[in-house]
Every structure is written in C-alpha cells, then in structure tokens.
Design a protein around this motif. Structure first.
Motif, mmCIF file in Angstrom:
data_model
loop_
_atom_site.group_PDB
_atom_site.id
_atom_site.type_symbol
_atom_site.label_atom_id
_atom_site.label_comp_id
_atom_site.label_asym_id
_atom_site.label_seq_id
_atom_site.Cartn_x
_atom_site.Cartn_y
_atom_site.Cartn_z
ATOM 1 N N HIS A 50 0.749 -1.285 0.021
ATOM 2 C CA HIS A 50 0.033 -0.081 0.067
ATOM 3 C C HIS A 50 0.847 1.163 0.198
ATOM 4 C CE1 HIS A 50 -3.106 -2.788 0.725
ATOM 5 N NE2 HIS A 50 -2.497 -3.400 1.785
ATOM 6 N N HIS A 52 3.025 3.976 -1.077
ATOM 7 C CA HIS A 52 3.771 4.170 -2.455
ATOM 8 C C HIS A 52 4.089 2.861 -2.907
ATOM 9 C CE1 HIS A 52 6.953 5.934 -5.136
ATOM 10 N NE2 HIS A 52 7.563 5.294 -4.716
ATOM 11 N N ASP A 76 2.608 -7.872 2.820
ATOM 12 C CA ASP A 76 2.058 -6.463 3.425
ATOM 13 C C ASP A 76 1.326 -7.431 4.656
ATOM 14 O OD1 ASP A 76 1.751 -3.482 2.515
ATOM 15 O OD2 ASP A 76 0.658 -4.106 4.402
ATOM 16 N N PRO A 77 1.674 -6.758 6.050
ATOM 17 C CA PRO A 77 0.546 -7.371 7.040
ATOM 18 C C PRO A 77 -0.887 -6.979 6.702
ATOM 19 C CG PRO A 77 1.885 -5.620 7.822
ATOM 20 C CD PRO A 77 2.481 -5.774 6.580
ATOM 21 N N HIS A 78 -1.177 -6.145 5.956
ATOM 22 C CA HIS A 78 -2.476 -5.746 5.603
ATOM 23 C C HIS A 78 -2.805 -6.203 3.983
ATOM 24 C CE1 HIS A 78 -2.674 -3.024 8.737
ATOM 25 N NE2 HIS A 78 -1.785 -2.470 8.600
ATOM 26 N N THR A 128 8.647 -0.151 2.496
ATOM 27 C CA THR A 128 8.097 -0.072 3.800
ATOM 28 C C THR A 128 8.517 0.957 4.629
ATOM 29 O OG1 THR A 128 10.026 -1.488 4.330
ATOM 30 C CG2 THR A 128 7.905 -2.837 3.699
ATOM 31 N N PRO A 129 7.944 1.167 6.023
ATOM 32 C CA PRO A 129 8.621 2.276 6.779
ATOM 33 C C PRO A 129 9.903 2.179 6.831
ATOM 34 C CG PRO A 129 6.332 1.323 7.656
ATOM 35 C CD PRO A 129 6.948 0.317 6.336
ATOM 36 N N HIS A 133 13.569 -1.079 6.921
ATOM 37 C CA HIS A 133 14.409 -1.268 5.727
ATOM 38 C C HIS A 133 15.581 -2.096 6.101
ATOM 39 C CE1 HIS A 133 13.086 2.304 3.328
ATOM 40 N NE2 HIS A 133 11.939 1.979 3.982
ATOM 41 N N GLU A 150 13.365 1.059 -1.108
ATOM 42 C CA GLU A 150 13.077 2.453 -1.251
ATOM 43 C C GLU A 150 14.222 3.278 -0.417
ATOM 44 O OE1 GLU A 150 11.791 4.676 -2.257
ATOM 45 O OE2 GLU A 150 10.454 3.785 -3.749
ATOM 46 N N LYS A 151 14.127 4.784 -0.751
ATOM 47 C CA LYS A 151 14.822 5.574 0.163
ATOM 48 C C LYS A 151 14.269 6.116 1.354
ATOM 49 C CE LYS A 151 12.547 8.982 0.008
ATOM 50 N NZ LYS A 151 11.240 9.302 0.016
ATOM 51 N N GLY A 177 16.140 3.506 -3.877
ATOM 52 C CA GLY A 177 15.200 4.304 -4.949
ATOM 53 C C GLY A 177 15.367 5.737 -4.922
ATOM 54 N N GLN A 179 15.175 8.077 -7.433
ATOM 55 C CA GLN A 179 15.071 8.062 -8.939
ATOM 56 C C GLN A 179 15.928 8.973 -9.500
ATOM 57 O OE1 GLN A 179 12.640 8.476 -6.387
ATOM 58 N NE2 GLN A 179 10.616 7.852 -7.272
ATOM 59 N N ARG A 219 -1.514 8.885 8.439
ATOM 60 C CA ARG A 219 -1.862 8.041 7.530
ATOM 61 C C ARG A 219 -0.975 6.817 8.175
ATOM 62 N NH1 ARG A 219 2.883 9.293 5.713
ATOM 63 N NH2 ARG A 219 4.297 7.816 4.620
ATOM 64 N N TRP A 222 4.022 5.667 11.735
ATOM 65 C CA TRP A 222 5.578 5.998 11.773
ATOM 66 C C TRP A 222 5.640 7.429 11.056
ATOM 67 C CZ3 TRP A 222 8.301 6.586 6.839
ATOM 68 C CH2 TRP A 222 7.672 6.339 5.814
ATOM 69 N N ASN A 240 12.882 12.235 4.328
ATOM 70 C CA ASN A 240 12.000 11.578 3.513
ATOM 71 C C ASN A 240 11.452 12.149 2.377
ATOM 72 O OD1 ASN A 240 10.564 9.504 2.697
ATOM 73 N ND2 ASN A 240 9.167 9.352 4.569
ATOM 74 N N HIS A 244 15.143 13.544 -1.875
ATOM 75 C CA HIS A 244 15.505 13.559 -3.334
ATOM 76 C C HIS A 244 16.390 14.797 -3.484
ATOM 77 C CE1 HIS A 244 13.373 9.892 -4.227
ATOM 78 N NE2 HIS A 244 12.415 10.639 -4.053
HETATM 79 N N1 LIG Z 1 10.979 7.220 -4.182
HETATM 80 C C1 LIG Z 1 9.888 7.975 -3.709
HETATM 81 O O1 LIG Z 1 9.697 8.910 -4.610
HETATM 82 C C2 LIG Z 1 9.021 7.637 -2.635
HETATM 83 C C3 LIG Z 1 7.844 8.126 -2.539
HETATM 84 C C4 LIG Z 1 7.117 7.934 -1.520
HETATM 85 C C5 LIG Z 1 7.529 6.882 -0.608
HETATM 86 N N2 LIG Z 1 8.862 6.386 -0.636
HETATM 87 C C6 LIG Z 1 9.364 5.493 0.448
HETATM 88 O O2 LIG Z 1 8.497 4.529 0.281
HETATM 89 C C7 LIG Z 1 8.545 3.759 1.727
HETATM 90 C C8 LIG Z 1 7.378 3.508 2.160
HETATM 91 O O3 LIG Z 1 6.403 4.794 2.025
HETATM 92 P P1 LIG Z 1 4.983 4.834 2.294
HETATM 93 O O4 LIG Z 1 4.770 6.364 2.303
HETATM 94 O O5 LIG Z 1 4.338 4.140 1.229
HETATM 95 O O6 LIG Z 1 4.615 4.436 3.588
HETATM 96 P P2 LIG Z 1 3.067 3.828 4.172
HETATM 97 O O7 LIG Z 1 3.262 3.734 5.631
HETATM 98 O O8 LIG Z 1 2.026 4.482 3.583
HETATM 99 O O9 LIG Z 1 3.039 2.394 3.518
HETATM 100 C C9 LIG Z 1 3.779 1.268 3.698
HETATM 101 C C10 LIG Z 1 3.517 -0.202 3.655
HETATM 102 O O10 LIG Z 1 4.397 -1.185 4.230
HETATM 103 C C11 LIG Z 1 3.531 -2.036 4.906
HETATM 104 N N3 LIG Z 1 4.355 -2.636 6.023
HETATM 105 C C12 LIG Z 1 4.847 -2.174 7.261
HETATM 106 N N4 LIG Z 1 5.608 -2.933 7.667
HETATM 107 C C13 LIG Z 1 6.044 -3.816 6.791
HETATM 108 C C14 LIG Z 1 6.724 -5.005 6.911
HETATM 109 N N5 LIG Z 1 7.308 -5.414 8.008
HETATM 110 N N6 LIG Z 1 6.501 -5.881 5.981
HETATM 111 C C15 LIG Z 1 5.868 -5.830 4.862
HETATM 112 N N7 LIG Z 1 5.031 -4.771 4.839
HETATM 113 C C16 LIG Z 1 5.066 -3.826 5.959
HETATM 114 C C17 LIG Z 1 2.419 -1.110 5.511
HETATM 115 O O11 LIG Z 1 1.336 -1.918 5.874
HETATM 116 C C18 LIG Z 1 1.991 -0.172 4.295
HETATM 117 O O12 LIG Z 1 1.078 -0.984 3.841
HETATM 118 C C19 LIG Z 1 9.396 4.706 2.468
HETATM 119 O O13 LIG Z 1 10.617 4.318 2.683
HETATM 120 C C20 LIG Z 1 9.339 5.963 1.614
HETATM 121 O O14 LIG Z 1 10.396 6.920 2.023
HETATM 122 C C21 LIG Z 1 9.518 6.876 -1.658
#
Ligand SMILES: NC(=O)c1ccc[n+]([C@@H]2O[C@H](COP(=O)([O-])OP(=O)(O)OC[C@H]3O[C@@H](n4cnc5c(N)ncnc54)[C@H](O)[C@@H]3O)[C@@H](O)[C@H]2O)c1
Length: 438
Positions: A50, A52, A76-78, A128-129, A133, A150-151, A177, A179, A219, A222, A240, A244
């Motif tokens: 979910h 990103h 994903d846990p969800h 993930t959060p 990582h 991911e970054k 990540g 980009q 949302r 973390w 975060n 970039h």
């Molecule tokens: N490169 C980019 O442009 C960009 C943009 C947005 C987010 N990100 C990165 O993506 C990552 C996630 O950010 P987000 O905003 O989507 O977070 P979010 O919290 O909205 O989503 C994270 C997802 O990971 C799941 N999750 C949590 N712990 C987990 C685990 N142990 N195993 C599997 N799944 C797990 C959660 O249930 C959730 O679905 C972060 O590192 C963020 O910095 C990168």
C-alpha cells in the motif's frame, strides 16, 4: 485475490527462476564457452503493497506485460483491499492496493519471512516504513534476493554500513530508490560545468516548498516520527519527502560517498504536531570545500516543484529534478534542456542480466546523503514553530499548516547558501554537527 493462486516458482533455482548471466555461465574447465542461459523474466515480490507501493505495482505490471518480470507475490501485513476499502482509505489520505492492481494468481504473504520460506524470488522491492528497511533488506539479501530498496536506505549510517557489508558478503545487488540517480541530467550538469560555461562552481542550493495535509501525518504510525518503539525512524522533510533534493544536490556537488561530506549544519523545525522536522535548512560542506544548502518545507502555502541551483562565477544551472529539466544561464544567455531518465528497477534488471551494466544507485553511493540523515537523527529535537508564525488553512489540499513567508526563506537559503538561522528566521536554533567521515 484467489486463495488457489499458485505459489511462486518452486523450481530448481533457489531464486525462483533461471539465473541471469553470471560468472558461473562463463567458460567451463574444458575451455569451451557455455552460452549464457536465455534469461526468463525475473521473479519479483513487492514488500509494502500500500502507500507508495501502489506506484511500484503499476510499474511492475507494465514490466510484466512486457515480459521483463513476473510478479510472484506481494507482502504486507494488510492484505489487498476491497474497492470499498480503497475508497475509504483515500478519504483518510491512504493509498491502498486492491486485487485489481495485481495479476491474477499473485500470492499474498503477511510478512517477508513467509515469502522467503515459500521460496525466495529473484528480486524484492522493499517499500516499507524506514525503520524496517535494514532488517528486511538484510533478510532478503541473506535469502539470495537482489533488492530495490526505497529511500532512505536505512534509519542510520551504522545500519547502512552493516547493510553494505551484508550485500558484499552475499554478493547480491541493492539499488536504492533515489529516482534522480537514474537521471541523465546529473551527468549533463557535470558536462556543462566541465565545459567552463558557468565558470567555477561556488556552491549548490536547493529549494523544496511542498504542502502536506494533516492526513499525511496520520496515515501511518511511523509518519513524522524520529523514533518508534525504540528504533530510529527519522521521518522528516530532510530525510524523507524531500530527501531526493538533498541527495541530488550532493550528487551535483560531487558528493556521493559518506567520506565526501565534511560537515553538516541543521536548522530543524516543525509547525505540525509531529516529532520530526517539517521546515528545515540543511547546509553541507563537502570534503572538497563546496557548500550545499537547501531550504525545505512541507508547510508552504501552495505546492511548487522543487529545484536545485549550481552556482558558478559566470552563470548557473537550475535543475528541476522531478522533470529532468535544466535551465542553463551562461554568458550567452539562458537555454532549457530536457534530459532522459533510466528507470531504477529496469536498471537493476539490466545489471542482473549483465553485471557490466553499471548500477545507478548502489548503497555506497548514498553514503553522503546518509551522513546528512545521521546528523538529523542525532540532532536535538526540532524547534516547535510558534503558532504566531503559522496559518491553519483548509483548501482543496485538505487541512494543512502554512509557515508564513517560508517560501521566500527557502529561496534565500538556495540563493545565498545561508541557513535559516543566519537569515534570521524567527523560530530557529542552529544545530551543527562537526566531523569528518564516519
Ligand atoms: N521514491 C519515492 O519517490 C518515494 C515516494 C514515497 C515514499 N517512498 C518511500 O517508500 C517507503 C514507504 O513509504 P509509504 O509512504 O508508502 O509508507 P506507508 O506507511 O504509507 O506504506 C507502507 C506499507 O508497508 C507496509 N508494511 C509495514 N511494515 C511492513 C513489513 N514489516 N513488511 C511488509 N510490509 C510492511 C504497511 O502495511 C504499508 O502497506 C518509505 O521508505 C518512503 O520513504 C519513496
């Protein structure tokens, strides 16, 4: 998603599909060269479906349609959401993936351990959060996967160093990540600088003035945290959402590795009711003596595209890094150039198929950025910006806080390479971190 979906490839290869060209497919003892096995599509799992992760799913699906990858599983846990849950999540500021976003037959695992026990895919994308990582990437590497991480790559420089050691020991590949590391604009700026067109580079500035509504901070548990359950998270504007900008500005200044950073100065603040920073200036001095200064906020009145400025004695280059557009101003006037960009997942796949293809964003090349992240992690808590400087606004972006005049201050940081404190921002308390490479 159907319960009867097939599990990921349980065939002979431990990574789930035939290996891409590796040294093992080279000349044999008999002296006859064995032709490389025709590489099938790499098997891939997305961890963190979910948020990103939904963007990754869209991209993976298009690569799967082109035959470049096979989405074996999501983790994903969800579980994948129903259409009603997707709509409810959107109202709360959450992006949820549904069964419509994955190919028929994609397996769901609630955790990475379950996926790896069922059979490790060739590649995992970790989205993930931040605090998860390092442990998740370590587990994936130990299981023989390559990783698009991911970054920011980890929540501390120490974790990055440990992950680099694991990656080197396992011989696997990690692409981070960021980009813009795949953007040809960075190399083009270097060419322009080397040509002498803008004279001698005197510093690099950066401006990021974004809007994040209050649902952004609610949302996920973390969001906006410096630590969670005793672990570093470091989820602020510098590390975060606008990471970039920081990482790319450092690249433009020739700083990619940890040892390229000599000094980090921070003015961290927040207007939102969060632990981390949402309005900060950061100034880095590289070991070459170049200054890199950025004014960054998530409390602008309106969202504007971020940009970086390479200052020269005879001109400047402005990089609009989200669009790979350059504005070059030299003695002959100003012109615009638009550059191409290589996708990081495709680059990782190309590197797997042929190790001679350079990886754009290897872990070690994020060391300079991670020096900044580590300084933010170790800095005193951000200053709370007094409500007298903040407007509470509700508009088409939702309810969000606006720090009055912050756009002008961020621009001044980029133009003058001075910090918020030096510019007289009324809320600041400068926090410097001295030191050489960690
Ligand atoms: N490169 C980019 O442009 C960009 C943009 C947005 C987010 N990100 C990165 O993506 C990552 C996630 O950010 P987000 O905003 O989507 O977070 P979010 O919290 O909205 O989503 C994270 C997802 O990971 C799941 N999750 C949590 N712990 C987990 C685990 N142990 N195993 C599997 N799944 C797990 C959660 O249930 C959730 O679905 C972060 O590192 C963020 O910095 C990168």
């Amino acid at each position: 998603m159907p319960e009867t979906a097939p599990t990921i490839d349980g065939g002979g290869h431990p990574h789930g599909s035939p290996p891409a060209t590796t040294p093992e497919t080279g000349p044999t003892g008999s002296g006859t060269a064995t032709p490389p096995a025709a590489p099938g599509p790499a098997s891939l799992a997305l961890v963190g479906t979910h948020g990103h992760g939904t963007s990754h799913l869209g991209h993976v699906r298009s690569l799967a349609r082109a035959g470049a990858v096979r989405l074996a599983a999501v983790v994903d846990p969800h579980p994948l959401a129903t259409p009603a849950e997707v709509a409810e999540g959107a109202a709360r500021g959450q992006r949820l993936a549904s069964a419509d976003d994955v190919p028929e037959g994609t397996v769901w695992h609630p955790d990475l351990a379950g996926l790896l026990a069922a059979g490790a895919p060739d590649v995992v994308i970790l989205c993930t959060p931040i605090d998860t990582h390092a442990p998740l990437a370590t587990a994936a590497l130990e299981a023989g996967c390559d990783v698009l991480l991911e970054k920011p790559p980890t929540a501390s420089l120490a974790e990055l160093e440990q992950l680099v050691a694991t990656q080197e020991r396992t011989g696997r590949t990690v692409q981070v990540g960021f980009q813009t590391y795949g953007s040809h604009a960075v190399a083009r700026v270097r060419e322009i600088v080397a040509s002498g067109e803008i004279g001698t580079v005197t510093g690099v500035g950066g401006v990021g003035t974004w809007v994040r509504p209050d649902t952004y901070w609610t949302r996920a548990r973390w969001a906006g945290r410096r630590t969670l359950d005793g672990r570093a998270v470091v989820d602020g504007v510098v590390t975060n959402p606008l990471a970039h900008a920081v990482a790319t500005a450092l690249l433009l200044a020739g700083a990619s590795r940890a040892q390229d950073v000599a000094h980090v100065e921070l003015d961290l603040a927040h207007a939102n009711p969060i632990e981390a920073d949402d309005t900060s200036s950061v100034r880095v001095t590289t070991t070459d003596g170049l200054r890199v200064a950025l004014g960054l906020t998530l409390c602008a009145a309106v969202q504007t595209p971020p940009h970086l400025v390479v200052h020269g004695t005879a001109g400047r280059v402005v990089l609009h890094y989200t669009r790979d557009v350059l504005e070059v101003t030299g003695p002959g006037g100003t012109r615009t150039e638009t550059c191409a960009r290589d996708d990081l997942l495709e680059n990782l796949l190309a590197h797997r198929a042929d190790p001679a293809v350079p990886l754009h964003a290897p872990l070690v090349a994020t060391g300079a950025f991670m020096r900044v992240l580590d300084a933010v992690r170790a800095a005193p808590d951000p200053v709370a910006i007094d409500a007298a400087h903040v407007d509470d606004v509700t508009d088409e972006q939702g309810r969000h806080l606006v720090v009055r005049g912050v756009e002008e201050l961020c621009t001044q940081v980029a133009e003058t390479l001075r910090t918020f404190g030096e510019l007289g921002a009324p809320w600041t308390r400068s926090a410097g971190t001295a030191g050489g490479a960690a």
